[in-house]
Scaffold this motif. Structure first.
Motif, PDB file in Angstrom:
ATOM      1  N   ILE B  12       0.836  -1.205   0.000  1.00  0.00           N
ATOM      2  CA  ILE B  12       0.000   0.000   0.000  1.00  0.00           C
ATOM      3  C   ILE B  12       0.867   1.248   0.000  1.00  0.00           C
ATOM      4  CG2 ILE B  12      -1.648   1.349   1.345  1.00  0.00           C
ATOM      5  CD1 ILE B  12      -2.821  -1.267   2.338  1.00  0.00           C
ATOM      6  N   THR B  13       1.887   1.257   0.862  1.00  0.00           N
ATOM      7  CA  THR B  13       2.786   2.412   0.930  1.00  0.00           C
ATOM      8  C   THR B  13       3.398   2.696  -0.431  1.00  0.00           C
ATOM      9  OG1 THR B  13       3.394   1.611   3.116  1.00  0.00           O
ATOM     10  CG2 THR B  13       4.676   3.425   2.224  1.00  0.00           C
ATOM     11  N   VAL B  16       0.837   4.097  -3.004  1.00  0.00           N
ATOM     12  CA  VAL B  16       0.512   5.508  -2.824  1.00  0.00           C
ATOM     13  C   VAL B  16       1.655   6.405  -3.295  1.00  0.00           C
ATOM     14  CG1 VAL B  16      -0.042   7.292  -1.143  1.00  0.00           C
ATOM     15  CG2 VAL B  16      -1.086   5.058  -0.932  1.00  0.00           C
ATOM     16  N   LEU B  17       2.894   6.000  -2.975  1.00  0.00           N
ATOM     17  CA  LEU B  17       4.037   6.807  -3.389  1.00  0.00           C
ATOM     18  C   LEU B  17       4.148   6.865  -4.912  1.00  0.00           C
ATOM     19  CD1 LEU B  17       6.681   5.822  -0.696  1.00  0.00           C
ATOM     20  CD2 LEU B  17       5.509   7.992  -0.971  1.00  0.00           C
ATOM     21  N   LEU B  19       1.672   6.573  -6.995  1.00  0.00           N
ATOM     22  CA  LEU B  19       0.588   7.441  -7.444  1.00  0.00           C
ATOM     23  C   LEU B  19       0.985   8.907  -7.344  1.00  0.00           C
ATOM     24  CD1 LEU B  19      -2.305   7.673  -8.408  1.00  0.00           C
ATOM     25  CD2 LEU B  19      -3.065   7.682  -6.040  1.00  0.00           C
ATOM     26  N   SER B  20       1.655   9.242  -6.232  1.00  0.00           N
ATOM     27  CA  SER B  20       2.020  10.654  -6.049  1.00  0.00           C
ATOM     28  C   SER B  20       3.044  11.070  -7.112  1.00  0.00           C
ATOM     29  CB  SER B  20       2.575  10.894  -4.644  1.00  0.00           C
ATOM     30  OG  SER B  20       3.831  10.270  -4.510  1.00  0.00           O
ATOM     31  N   LEU B  23       1.258  11.742 -10.392  1.00  0.00           N
ATOM     32  CA  LEU B  23       0.570  13.035 -10.432  1.00  0.00           C
ATOM     33  C   LEU B  23       1.559  14.172 -10.626  1.00  0.00           C
ATOM     34  CD1 LEU B  23      -2.153  12.810  -7.637  1.00  0.00           C
ATOM     35  CD2 LEU B  23      -2.461  12.785 -10.101  1.00  0.00           C
TER      36      LEU B  23
END
Lengths: 344, 121, 172
Positions: B12-13, B16-17, B19-20, B23
């Motif tokens: 999960i960590t 998310v990283l 994904l960031s 973006l």
């Protein structure tokens, strides 16, 4: 089902119901919120200057068109020295006899005269002959001779202007120039108009004089006097008027000397000031405009009492890039350009 | 009792990283994201995506006035008005900047704001 | 027996609510960090919401609503909408993750997911309110990284304080 199970089921149902209600309520509030923030913005030319509008609420486009008309009307009917039938023009062409004008014009002139009284006349709307002489930004822009200036100065005298509710009387040979309050006055009239519309809030710039209307708070940028590329600081304000006077707006150079357009009504020459600009915040647009000119001429120290008199605040930018902010704006001003320094 | 941190948590960590990071990519393209507007007689006659300009060019919205457009910026390059304040303004290259040729009623501006809602000048 | 249970529930909600608001208030004193939108906070009060999620969905949402109203009363409508949108998504995620025993996500993973949901909810609100969808790209990356960090913290703290909070619950 026994009581325990019924309770559990009831719990689950009520939670679901609550959740759905919550989502509905939040969506409605968000939508309403977003609607009151739905923006219509426009840039146009009116009153001989650039007008930028940002209107929030419904029917923004209609309001924008009406505002443009309103500003042009202000110019045509009241303030213009070009339009034959404008109040100012009629006052000037009948100098020596009283002219019948609209109550609005009287109000504007009254406010300007009041400022003159409070600053010993360094700011004076009877400088018409003087501004004609210098003609900043016009075809006849030049450095007038001392005798010409002296002659024009002879007609400058705010105390000679007599007003009644509907008439204005100037002295023989005297000429009014409302250029220093025109944009602010336009802002005041737009504000009156907006209260009859469904606009929630707005920020409008009439040639750099701003009207902030409604509850919404806006970040107002103060132009960097040196290069007007970006703002040097911001003021967080709402529901008020803002005007700036700066020597950078209109000027010409001759023989290595810079002559700017803010004339000191005492000397007839551009004000000799350590300031490069003053931004005044005051609930009246006319006053904010008049005060910004007066404060520029007076300089920082002598401006403080004048501002207090009108419950106005200001940001002073000095030529050496130091900045002074009056008490009321301390928490609202943020410096964004580090080449300036705020002095406590 | 649940664990504090296991394989899935690591996944999960990382997700998310990543994904960031994804973006973040659009802002690296060097695009200025600037759009210019040409306003003649109060009407917007043109909108120009300043990032899409490959070669600088000029055009005349009205006889006697000329606007020069280059990548990420634009300016008045010629005007028949007397004071030529519009030309003196120089290049516009940031959001919210405006230059106007008042006698000709032409305004050029770059859409958006530089984190201020309006400028006083 | 029933009245006891209800009283216990009310008391628990009261204590947890006060705790959540106190943490919220303390966090609001932290100055806005550069690069992050104003209002981005470690979200310690979410620890309370997550704990309540494991004991009851309704209770968790009650705390969420309480925080939103508190934000509205102290900081205005925008703050309330931001708190509500972030809280709703985050609490929903917490409820799903904490009530289900079928997954192997640990506390930190839950903390991160809740933090991410909270930030997503707030970003959506911010975009809608200001009318600028570009905020997603502007604040997105940093907010997500921030969410990972805060998720770590809230997840770890949650695991650590569960015994203590359980004790409070049992002592009522």
């Amino acid at each position: 089902m026994n009581t325990a199970e019924v309770k559990k089921k009831f719990n689950k149902k009520s939670v679901l119901a609550l959740a759905v209600c919550a989502i509905l309520v939040i969506s409605i509030v968000l939508a309403d919120f977003a609607a009151s923030r739905s923006e219509f913005s426009d840039t146009t030319i009116a009153m001989g200057t650039v007008v930028s509008l940002r209107l929030f609420g419904s029917e923004g486009e209609e309001a924008a068109a009406a505002i443009e008309e309103n500003i042009n009307e202000t110019e045509k009917a009241l303030l213009s020295w070009r339009e034959k039938d404008s109040d100012v023009n009629r006052i000037n062409s009948s100098a020596g006899t009283a002219a019948s004008v609209s109550t609005e014009t009287v109000e504007i002139i009254n406010k300007a005269l009041d400022v003159s009284r409070n600053c010993e006349g360094v700011f004076d709307i009877t400088v018409g002959k003087l501004t004609d002489l210098w003609d900043f930004g016009g075809e006849g822009q030049r450095l007038p001779g001392d005798d010409e200036i002296a002659e024009a100065l002879g007609t400058v005298s705010y105390s000679s202007v007599k007003i009644t509710d509907t008439t204005v009387l100037t002295a023989d040979n005297q000429k009014l120039d409302l250029g220093a309050v025109g944009k602010g006055a336009a802002c005041d009239r737009v504000r009156d108009y907006l209260s009859s519309t469904s606009t929630d809030s707005a920020v409008i710039s009439v040639g750099g004089s701003l009207l902030l209307y409604g509850d919404r708070s806006f970040n107002i940028g103060i132009v960097n006097p040196e290069n007007d590329k970006a703002s040097m600081g911001t003021l967080k304000l709402s529901d008020t008027c803002v005007s700036t006077s700066g020597s950078y707006e209109k000027f010409f150079e001759k023989d290595g000397k810079v002559y700017h357009h803010i004339l000191d009504a005492h000397t007839g020459h551009p004000a000799d000031s350590r300031l490069s600009s003053v931004t005044v915040v005051c609930s009246s647009g006319t006053l904010s405009d008049a005060l910004s000119t007066a404060c520029y001429i007076l300089g920082y120290n002598d401006s403080l009492a004048l501002l207090k008199n009108y419950d106005a605040e200001a940001v002073f930018i000095f030529k050496d890039n130091t900045v002074r902010v009056t008490d009321g704006l301390e928490n609202k001003f943020t410096l964004t350009d580090e080449s300036f320094v705020i002095k406590e | 009792m649940k664990k504090l941190f296991g394989k899935t948590d690591l996944l999960i960590t990382v997700a998310v990283l990543v994904l960031s990071l994804l973006l973040f990519i659009p802002s690296l393209s060097g695009d200025t994201g600037l759009t210019a507007q040409i306003i003649v007689d109060g009407e917007i006659t043109e909108e120009i995506d300043l990032d899409a300009v490959e070669k600088a060019y000029s055009f005349s919205p009205k006889d006697g006035t000329e606007i020069e457009v280059a990548r990420g910026r634009l300016r008045f390059s010629d005007a028949c008005c007397r004071d030529e304040l519009c030309i003196a303004r120089g290049w516009l290259s940031a959001k919210g900047q405006t230059s106007a040729c008042l006698p000709e009623r032409i305004v050029i501006t770059i859409k958006g704001t530089d984190n201020t809602d309006m400028m006083t000048y | 027996m029933e009245t006891n249970k209800n009283t216990k529930r009310v008391a628990m909600l009261g204590i947890m609510g006060a705790l959540a608001l106190a943490l919220s208030f303390l966090e609001s004193l932290i100055p806005a960090l550069p690069g992050l939108p104003p209002g981005a906070k470690p979200g310690l009060s979410n620890i309370v919401t997550m704990f309540m999620a494991s004991s009851g969905i309704a209770d968790a949402f009650f705390i969420t609503a309480l925080k939103a109203v508190f934000a509205g009363v102290t900081r205005g409508t925008t703050a309330m909408l931001m708190s509500a949108s972030g809280g709703l998504l985050s609490t929903a995620a917490a409820c799903i993750l904490l009530c289900s025993k079928k997954h192997s996500i640990g506390y930190i993973g839950i903390g991160i997911i809740c933090a991410v949901c909270h930030n997503i909810g707030q970003l959506i609100s911010a975009c809608l309110i200001s009318g600028t969808p570009s905020l997603i790209f502007g604040y997105g990356p940093l907010l997500l990284i921030f969410a990972v960090a805060t998720g770590f913290v809230t997840g770890a703290v949650l695991k650590a304080v569960i015994p203590a909070l359980d004790r409070i619950s049992k002592s009522l």
